[in-house]
Design an enzyme around this catalytic site. Structure first.
Site, PDB file in Angstrom:
ATOM      1  N   SER A   1     -11.010 -35.384  42.385  1.00 35.28           N
ATOM      2  CA  SER A   1     -10.387 -36.269  43.376  1.00 35.28           C
ATOM      3  C   SER A   1      -9.039 -35.702  43.807  1.00 35.28           C
ATOM      4  O   SER A   1      -8.199 -35.360  42.987  1.00 35.28           O
ATOM      5  CB  SER A   1     -10.175 -37.659  42.772  1.00 35.28           C
ATOM      6  N   ARG A   2      -8.867 -35.616  45.118  1.00 37.01           N
ATOM      7  CA  ARG A   2      -7.591 -35.112  45.644  1.00 37.01           C
ATOM      8  C   ARG A   2      -6.471 -36.107  45.366  1.00 37.01           C
ATOM      9  O   ARG A   2      -5.335 -35.744  45.144  1.00 37.01           O
ATOM     10  CB  ARG A   2      -7.666 -34.819  47.160  1.00 37.01           C
ATOM     11  N   ASN A   3      -6.798 -37.424  45.384  1.00 34.57           N
ATOM     12  CA  ASN A   3      -5.769 -38.423  45.108  1.00 34.57           C
ATOM     13  C   ASN A   3      -5.313 -38.350  43.656  1.00 34.57           C
ATOM     14  O   ASN A   3      -4.124 -38.369  43.368  1.00 34.57           O
ATOM     15  CB  ASN A   3      -6.308 -39.824  45.456  1.00 34.57           C
TER      16      ASN A   3
ATOM     17  N   ASP B   1     -16.268 -46.737  42.417  1.00 32.12           N
ATOM     18  CA  ASP B   1     -15.448 -45.674  43.011  1.00 32.12           C
ATOM     19  C   ASP B   1     -14.131 -45.503  42.248  1.00 32.12           C
ATOM     20  O   ASP B   1     -13.601 -44.388  42.125  1.00 32.12           O
ATOM     21  CB  ASP B   1     -15.194 -45.995  44.486  1.00 32.12           C
TER      22      ASP B   1
ATOM     23  N   GLY C   1     -18.396 -45.411  48.262  1.00 31.17           N
ATOM     24  CA  GLY C   1     -18.924 -45.489  46.898  1.00 31.17           C
ATOM     25  C   GLY C   1     -18.346 -44.348  46.078  1.00 31.17           C
ATOM     26  O   GLY C   1     -17.501 -43.587  46.561  1.00 31.17           O
TER      27      GLY C   1
ATOM     28  N   THR D   1     -13.033 -41.927  40.910  1.00 32.21           N
ATOM     29  CA  THR D   1     -11.828 -41.313  41.483  1.00 32.21           C
ATOM     30  C   THR D   1     -10.696 -41.226  40.460  1.00 32.21           C
ATOM     31  O   THR D   1      -9.964 -40.226  40.431  1.00 32.21           O
ATOM     32  CB  THR D   1     -11.366 -42.103  42.728  1.00 32.21           C
TER      33      THR D   1
ATOM     34  N   LYS E   1     -11.758 -43.193  54.125  1.00 34.12           N
ATOM     35  CA  LYS E   1     -11.192 -44.134  53.158  1.00 34.12           C
ATOM     36  C   LYS E   1      -9.676 -44.153  53.304  1.00 34.12           C
ATOM     37  O   LYS E   1      -8.964 -43.461  52.568  1.00 34.12           O
ATOM     38  CB  LYS E   1     -11.577 -43.727  51.733  1.00 34.12           C
TER      39      LYS E   1
ATOM     40  N   SER F   1     -17.168 -35.338  46.667  1.00 33.52           N
ATOM     41  CA  SER F   1     -17.970 -34.478  47.545  1.00 33.52           C
ATOM     42  C   SER F   1     -18.595 -33.274  46.829  1.00 33.52           C
ATOM     43  O   SER F   1     -19.748 -32.927  47.083  1.00 33.52           O
ATOM     44  CB  SER F   1     -17.138 -34.009  48.742  1.00 33.52           C
TER      45      SER F   1
ATOM     46  N   LYS G   1      -8.496 -48.033  46.523  1.00 35.20           N
ATOM     47  CA  LYS G   1      -8.660 -47.363  45.218  1.00 35.20           C
ATOM     48  C   LYS G   1      -7.922 -46.033  45.195  1.00 35.20           C
ATOM     49  O   LYS G   1      -7.567 -45.524  44.127  1.00 35.20           O
ATOM     50  CB  LYS G   1     -10.136 -47.200  44.844  1.00 35.20           C
TER      51      LYS G   1
HETATM   52  N1  NDP Z   1     -14.037 -35.543  49.670  1.00 34.31           N
HETATM   53  C1  NDP Z   1     -14.579 -36.597  49.121  1.00 34.31           C
HETATM   54  O1  NDP Z   1     -15.028 -36.532  47.974  1.00 34.31           O
HETATM   55  C2  NDP Z   1     -14.687 -37.882  49.871  1.00 34.31           C
HETATM   56  C3  NDP Z   1     -13.924 -38.143  50.988  1.00 34.31           C
HETATM   57  N2  NDP Z   1     -14.018 -39.342  51.623  1.00 34.31           N
HETATM   58  C4  NDP Z   1     -13.220 -39.641  52.806  1.00 34.31           C
HETATM   59  O2  NDP Z   1     -13.724 -38.904  53.917  1.00 34.31           O
HETATM   60  C5  NDP Z   1     -12.659 -38.568  54.811  1.00 34.31           C
HETATM   61  C6  NDP Z   1     -12.676 -37.067  55.071  1.00 34.31           C
HETATM   62  O3  NDP Z   1     -12.506 -36.450  53.823  1.00 34.31           O
HETATM   63  P1  NDP Z   1     -12.796 -34.913  53.561  1.00 34.31           P
HETATM   64  O4  NDP Z   1     -13.850 -34.411  54.442  1.00 34.31           O
HETATM   65  O5  NDP Z   1     -13.026 -34.771  52.121  1.00 34.31           O
HETATM   66  O6  NDP Z   1     -11.357 -34.323  53.934  1.00 34.31           O
HETATM   67  P2  NDP Z   1     -10.885 -32.829  54.187  1.00 34.31           P
HETATM   68  O7  NDP Z   1      -9.437 -32.794  53.907  1.00 34.31           O
HETATM   69  O8  NDP Z   1     -11.780 -31.876  53.497  1.00 34.31           O
HETATM   70  O9  NDP Z   1     -11.113 -32.698  55.751  1.00 34.31           O
HETATM   71  C7  NDP Z   1     -10.425 -33.506  56.670  1.00 34.31           C
HETATM   72  C8  NDP Z   1     -11.177 -33.510  57.958  1.00 34.31           C
HETATM   73  O10 NDP Z   1     -10.401 -34.168  58.973  1.00 34.31           O
HETATM   74  C9  NDP Z   1     -10.341 -33.320  60.101  1.00 34.31           C
HETATM   75  N3  NDP Z   1      -9.142 -33.533  60.902  1.00 34.31           N
HETATM   76  C10 NDP Z   1      -7.872 -33.578  60.490  1.00 34.31           C
HETATM   77  N4  NDP Z   1      -7.066 -33.788  61.554  1.00 34.31           N
HETATM   78  C11 NDP Z   1      -7.853 -33.859  62.637  1.00 34.31           C
HETATM   79  C12 NDP Z   1      -7.625 -34.069  64.030  1.00 34.31           C
HETATM   80  N5  NDP Z   1      -6.410 -34.233  64.521  1.00 34.31           N
HETATM   81  N6  NDP Z   1      -8.692 -34.071  64.856  1.00 34.31           N
HETATM   82  C13 NDP Z   1      -9.925 -33.901  64.374  1.00 34.31           C
HETATM   83  N7  NDP Z   1     -10.201 -33.703  63.086  1.00 34.31           N
HETATM   84  C14 NDP Z   1      -9.181 -33.690  62.227  1.00 34.31           C
HETATM   85  C15 NDP Z   1     -10.348 -31.928  59.511  1.00 34.31           C
HETATM   86  O11 NDP Z   1     -10.660 -31.001  60.520  1.00 34.31           O
HETATM   87  P3  NDP Z   1     -10.268 -29.440  60.304  1.00 34.31           P
HETATM   88  O12 NDP Z   1     -11.017 -28.996  59.105  1.00 34.31           O
HETATM   89  O13 NDP Z   1     -10.753 -28.823  61.552  1.00 34.31           O
HETATM   90  O14 NDP Z   1      -8.799 -29.409  60.113  1.00 34.31           O
HETATM   91  C16 NDP Z   1     -11.448 -32.092  58.470  1.00 34.31           C
HETATM   92  O15 NDP Z   1     -12.714 -32.072  59.058  1.00 34.31           O
HETATM   93  C17 NDP Z   1     -11.378 -39.068  54.137  1.00 34.31           C
HETATM   94  O16 NDP Z   1     -11.019 -40.305  54.685  1.00 34.31           O
HETATM   95  C18 NDP Z   1     -11.763 -39.234  52.669  1.00 34.31           C
HETATM   96  O17 NDP Z   1     -11.023 -40.251  52.017  1.00 34.31           O
HETATM   97  C19 NDP Z   1     -14.888 -40.286  51.197  1.00 34.31           C
HETATM   98  C20 NDP Z   1     -15.696 -40.060  50.113  1.00 34.31           C
HETATM   99  C21 NDP Z   1     -15.653 -38.844  49.373  1.00 34.31           C
HETATM  100  O1  13P Z   2     -13.413 -41.037  47.576  1.00 31.96           O
HETATM  101  C1  13P Z   2     -13.692 -40.151  46.811  1.00 31.96           C
HETATM  102  C2  13P Z   2     -14.723 -40.288  45.774  1.00 31.96           C
HETATM  103  O2  13P Z   2     -15.499 -41.408  45.968  1.00 31.96           O
HETATM  104  C3  13P Z   2     -12.970 -38.865  46.884  1.00 31.96           C
HETATM  105  O3  13P Z   2     -11.716 -39.032  46.398  1.00 31.96           O
HETATM  106  P1  13P Z   2     -10.543 -38.097  46.916  1.00 31.96           P
HETATM  107  O4  13P Z   2     -10.390 -38.377  48.394  1.00 31.96           O
HETATM  108  O5  13P Z   2      -9.386 -38.516  46.109  1.00 31.96           O
HETATM  109  O6  13P Z   2     -10.948 -36.678  46.674  1.00 31.96           O
END
Ligand code: NDP
Ligand code: 13P
Length: 333
Positions: A256-258, A246, A138, A250, A108, A142, A193
């Site tokens: 939510s981290r944001n 969402d 959506g 959020t 996102k 997480s 968002k």
């Molecule tokens: N958390 C949530 O509730 C939700 C998140 N999202 C979206 O999903 C996406 C991922 O979020 P989330 O998993 O929570 O984020 P995290 O901050 O928990 O993890 C980020 C991920 O990106 C990887 N990463 C960062 N830099 C690199 C790189 N140079 N090469 C390869 N991998 C890299 C990290 O790898 P490493 O750990 O090895 O550093 C890690 O797997 C975001 O866009 C977020 O907006 C969508 C819905 C819900």
């Molecule tokens: O996208 C999300 C919930 O739907 C997660 O929000 P954050 O990336 O702000 O944690």
């Protein structure tokens, strides 16, 4: 029958979604850069770095740090990498992903240097046709999904049959996936968002209440709908789970981290301090400037993103941000 699914990126959402996929009966391989995360998931079914709340991930989940091994024979490849690093990370997978695999983005964000959505970045980087790209977005905090709280999401793909295939692959008793062909709408909802969530968090952190939060959420929704429509999205998408849904999740949760990043700014932290204490990527931070640039490009005013960019780049206060949001002239809503 379950499918062979690979998830690239074992962050909080990548890992929680991997668990959803395993619960849905699939065989799941996580790819992660960090050896500690790979070992944790592969040998102990635990991701102590990014999703420590889950004591034991399903047996059908494993992990590897080897790119070719990760995607070998995958029918679906899910990308869950921080948006600003998607291009660089995916370049290494070009030529490795099986020819018929569907690639699904969970990300996102908008890429900062190019102002491109993740569908554009993923398809460009992997040279992927539109019918093999899907986005999922959506109200999907997480940790709640990792705790198997009931939730729903939307899968978008220009090829509705492939959207249904992805939806079917991630459906469980607690996770429901709807489908749409509006990829642009879904992408715009998910990334924009986050900018609103930063602003609501900031207002909450500064001590403001429901009226202020409702004002920012509603104006944020109007802004993201106008920008999305100008980019080619179906305005109806913004009224659904990926839009309003969402935004509610959020903007209303410290999970939510944001929201939390914004809240810390509202409490007086600098951007550097808030970044240091952030528990994962706050995509709205790099996305804010990209939203302002997209607005300029498409001729759509983005007052909220503009004020948030002043917060992030110039350090203006919450009350300055809010008073700058509206001009003094009377306008129609
Ligand atoms: N958390 C949530 O509730 C939700 C998140 N999202 C979206 O999903 C996406 C991922 O979020 P989330 O998993 O929570 O984020 P995290 O901050 O928990 O993890 C980020 C991920 O990106 C990887 N990463 C960062 N830099 C690199 C790189 N140079 N090469 C390869 N991998 C890299 C990290 O790898 P490493 O750990 O090895 O550093 C890690 O797997 C975001 O866009 C977020 O907006 C969508 C819905 C819900
Ligand atoms: O996208 C999300 C919930 O739907 C997660 O929000 P954050 O990336 O702000 O944690």
């Amino acid at each position: 029958m379950g499918r062979k699914v690979t998830v690239l990126g074992a962050g909080a959402w990548g890992t929680a979604f991997g668990q959803v996929l395993a619960d849905a009966g699939n065989t799941v391989t996580m790819w992660a850069m960090e050896p500690e995360i790979v070992e944790g998931i592969r040998d102990h079914h635990h991701n102590g770095v990014r999703l420590p709340s889950v004591e034991k991930l399903p047996d059908a989940m494993t992990a590897t740090g080897d790119r070719a091994e990760a995607v070998k024979d995958a029918e679906i490849v899910v990308v869950a990498i921080a948006a600003q690093f998607a291009r660089v990370a995916l370049t290494e997978f070009k030529g490795l992903i099986p020819e018929n695999a569907i690639v699904v983005s969970l990300m996102k964000g908008i890429e900062r240097k190019t102002n491109k959505r993740m569908d554009e970045v993923v398809r460009e980087t992997l040279d992927l046709p539109a019918d093999r790209f899907a986005a999922i977005s959506g109200p999907n905090l997480s940790k709640e999904i990792a705790d198997r709280h009931p939730a729903a999401t939307v899968v978008a793909c220009e090829d509705i049959e492939n959207a249904k295939k992805v939806a079917e692959t991630c459906t469980t008793s607690y996770f429901k996936a709807f489908v749409t062909t509006d990829v642009i709408g879904l992408e715009m909802c998910g990334s924009l968002k986050n900018v609103t969530a930063l602003a609501v968090g900031m207002a909450r952190g500064a001590g403001y209440g429901e009226n202020t939060a409702a004002m920012i959420e509603t104006r944020g929704l109007a802004e993201l709908t106008a920008l999305g429509a100008a980019a080619g999205a179906d305005p109806k998408t913004f009224a659904g789970l990926a839009g309003v849904g969402d935004l509610i999740a959020t903007c209303g949760s410290p999970l939510s981290r944001n929201y939390t990043f914004g809240s810390n700014l509202g409490k007086g932290m600098s951007v550097e301090e808030a970044t240091k204490v952030s528990n994962g990527v706050a995509e709205g931070v790099p996305t804010t400037d990209a939203v302002v640039a997209l607005g300029d490009q498409l001729g759509v005013p983005t007052p909220l993103a503009y004020q948030m960019s002043r917060v992030l780049n110039e350090g203006i206060s919450c009350s300055e941000m809010l008073s700058g949001l509206f001009g003094r002239e009377v306008t129609a809503e």
